[in-house]
Design a protein around this motif. Sequence first.
Motif, mmCIF file in Angstrom:
data_model
loop_
_atom_site.group_PDB
_atom_site.id
_atom_site.type_symbol
_atom_site.label_atom_id
_atom_site.label_comp_id
_atom_site.label_asym_id
_atom_site.label_seq_id
_atom_site.Cartn_x
_atom_site.Cartn_y
_atom_site.Cartn_z
ATOM 1 N N ALA A 162 39.919 94.341 23.045
ATOM 2 C CA ALA A 162 40.922 93.981 23.873
ATOM 3 C C ALA A 162 42.228 93.177 23.305
ATOM 4 C CB ALA A 162 40.204 93.216 25.070
ATOM 5 N N HIS A 163 43.208 93.033 23.904
ATOM 6 C CA HIS A 163 44.342 92.274 23.522
ATOM 7 C C HIS A 163 45.050 91.601 24.476
ATOM 8 C CE1 HIS A 163 47.292 91.610 20.142
ATOM 9 N NE2 HIS A 163 48.030 91.356 21.204
ATOM 10 N N LEU A 164 45.027 90.265 24.512
ATOM 11 C CA LEU A 164 45.787 89.472 25.394
ATOM 12 C C LEU A 164 47.022 88.900 24.846
ATOM 13 C CD1 LEU A 164 45.473 87.955 28.305
ATOM 14 C CD2 LEU A 164 44.651 85.949 27.265
ATOM 15 N N THR A 165 48.158 89.349 25.551
ATOM 16 C CA THR A 165 49.557 88.889 25.119
ATOM 17 C C THR A 165 50.187 87.881 25.807
ATOM 18 O OG1 THR A 165 50.106 91.160 24.209
ATOM 19 C CG2 THR A 165 52.134 89.591 24.786
ATOM 20 N N LEU A 166 50.211 86.656 25.258
ATOM 21 C CA LEU A 166 51.028 85.430 26.100
ATOM 22 C C LEU A 166 52.474 85.696 26.203
ATOM 23 C CD1 LEU A 166 48.721 82.474 24.949
ATOM 24 C CD2 LEU A 166 48.191 84.214 26.718
ATOM 25 N N PHE A 167 52.992 85.551 27.443
ATOM 26 C CA PHE A 167 54.313 85.597 27.791
ATOM 27 C C PHE A 167 54.992 84.673 28.265
ATOM 28 C CE2 PHE A 167 57.898 86.553 30.324
ATOM 29 C CZ PHE A 167 58.737 87.583 29.768
ATOM 30 N N GLY A 168 54.479 83.823 29.013
ATOM 31 C CA GLY A 168 55.189 82.650 29.587
ATOM 32 C C GLY A 168 55.557 81.512 28.533
ATOM 33 N N HIS A 169 56.723 80.964 28.611
ATOM 34 C CA HIS A 169 57.209 80.080 27.486
ATOM 35 C C HIS A 169 56.444 78.660 28.099
ATOM 36 C CE1 HIS A 169 60.411 80.269 30.664
ATOM 37 N NE2 HIS A 169 60.555 78.971 30.389
ATOM 38 N N ALA A 170 56.263 78.330 29.195
ATOM 39 C CA ALA A 170 55.625 77.369 29.483
ATOM 40 C C ALA A 170 54.202 77.200 29.274
ATOM 41 C CB ALA A 170 55.893 76.913 31.145
ATOM 42 N N LEU A 171 53.543 78.267 29.356
ATOM 43 C CA LEU A 171 52.286 78.344 28.701
ATOM 44 C C LEU A 171 52.398 78.223 27.360
ATOM 45 C CD1 LEU A 171 49.324 79.418 29.361
ATOM 46 C CD2 LEU A 171 50.173 81.689 29.003
ATOM 47 N N LEU A 172 53.118 78.693 26.653
ATOM 48 C CA LEU A 172 53.117 78.754 25.042
ATOM 49 C C LEU A 172 53.219 76.938 24.793
ATOM 50 C CD1 LEU A 172 54.943 81.928 24.470
ATOM 51 C CD2 LEU A 172 52.691 81.466 23.583
ATOM 52 N N GLU A 173 54.162 76.468 25.398
ATOM 53 C CA GLU A 173 54.481 75.010 25.381
ATOM 54 C C GLU A 173 53.420 74.277 25.333
ATOM 55 O OE1 GLU A 173 57.220 71.512 26.786
ATOM 56 O OE2 GLU A 173 56.936 73.262 28.048
ATOM 57 N N LYS A 174 52.469 74.530 26.530
ATOM 58 C CA LYS A 174 51.134 73.614 26.882
ATOM 59 C C LYS A 174 50.327 73.866 25.643
ATOM 60 C CE LYS A 174 50.761 75.299 31.142
ATOM 61 N NZ LYS A 174 50.128 75.459 32.365
ATOM 62 N N LEU A 175 50.154 75.064 25.185
ATOM 63 C CA LEU A 175 49.135 75.425 24.240
ATOM 64 C C LEU A 175 49.349 74.844 22.853
ATOM 65 C CD1 LEU A 175 48.001 79.004 25.348
ATOM 66 C CD2 LEU A 175 46.577 77.456 25.055
ATOM 67 N N LEU A 176 50.766 74.281 22.569
ATOM 68 C CA LEU A 176 50.713 73.467 21.389
ATOM 69 C C LEU A 176 49.793 72.199 21.212
ATOM 70 C CD1 LEU A 176 54.699 73.246 21.317
ATOM 71 C CD2 LEU A 176 53.141 74.382 19.863
ATOM 72 N N SER A 177 49.108 71.654 22.631
ATOM 73 C CA SER A 177 48.161 70.662 22.522
ATOM 74 C C SER A 177 47.089 71.443 23.503
ATOM 75 C CB SER A 177 48.729 69.414 23.093
ATOM 76 O OG SER A 177 49.909 69.250 22.276
ATOM 77 N N PRO A 178 46.276 72.192 22.929
ATOM 78 C CA PRO A 178 45.606 72.988 23.804
ATOM 79 C C PRO A 178 44.347 72.022 24.562
ATOM 80 C CG PRO A 178 45.091 73.510 21.707
ATOM 81 C CD PRO A 178 46.114 72.604 21.619
ATOM 82 N N TYR A 179 44.379 72.410 25.672
ATOM 83 C CA TYR A 179 42.768 71.848 26.533
ATOM 84 C C TYR A 179 42.270 72.958 27.333
ATOM 85 C CZ TYR A 179 46.683 71.278 30.046
ATOM 86 O OH TYR A 179 47.607 71.610 30.811
#
Length: 256
Positions: A162-179
């Motif tokens: 499988a391959h999950l591609t993250l597209f959303g820019h707000a999502l990527l921003e949140k994942l700078l500090s993952p929870y």
Amino acid sequence: MAAAILIDTEVFSQHAWLAPWRLMAEELVTAWQQQSDALHACLAAKQSQFHAVPQASLPDGEAYETFIARTQTVPTRNNAHDFFNGLAWLRFPQTKQQLNRLQAQAINQQGVTAQRGALRDALTVFDENAALLCAPDILWQALLKQDWQTLFVTHRQAWQEAHLTLFGHALLEKLLSPYKSITAHVLCMPVPPEVQAAGDQALDHWLSQWIQTDFIQTKPFVPIQVLGVPGWWPANENAAFYADDQVFRPQKKQGH
């Protein structure tokens, strides 16, 4: 002038979900470090269409999406949110243009109202928080049922295909500090394996064809907990990670 919010390039080698963005991001960060108050200029140097401009270019009273469509420029602030938005324009230009085209058309037809309406709301959710999944059918069926144990534990080995591609820019921003509870909206349209294998340009073209009014306004999304993806977070090696029903919530049963 306020200092820019710079991004540590090390995060792109530390987290699997950022790996596909790494080369592009590191080049941009290097340039941004040299022009800390001019993220827009760093982006514009890499763009041919819809290039970034200072946020101050957006006139008072004009909608952001309308301005982009009219000028083919993207108002950009010096922050992490717009950094990832700029990366998305670089990596998925056809899709970003199509999202903007539909937003601008809706604003032209309906104006800017207190509530965006079904289409603009769905477009915004996608733009900010979407993900794309190329995966075996057994994983898709579990995801659509929101059967997290089956998806992440029972069929864990299937994620190797499988391959999950993250597209959303707000999502990527949140994942700078993952929870743990960070959730993406997966588009309910499986990415064909041949498209995934062909690379970003093919994926962008394929995706842009699916961003159409009749389809997208139905909000064809299903949630997925990003840190639940096998191999993406050390703690999920323990099956107990998925026992947290405040994060891995069972699908709501339909009323009779």
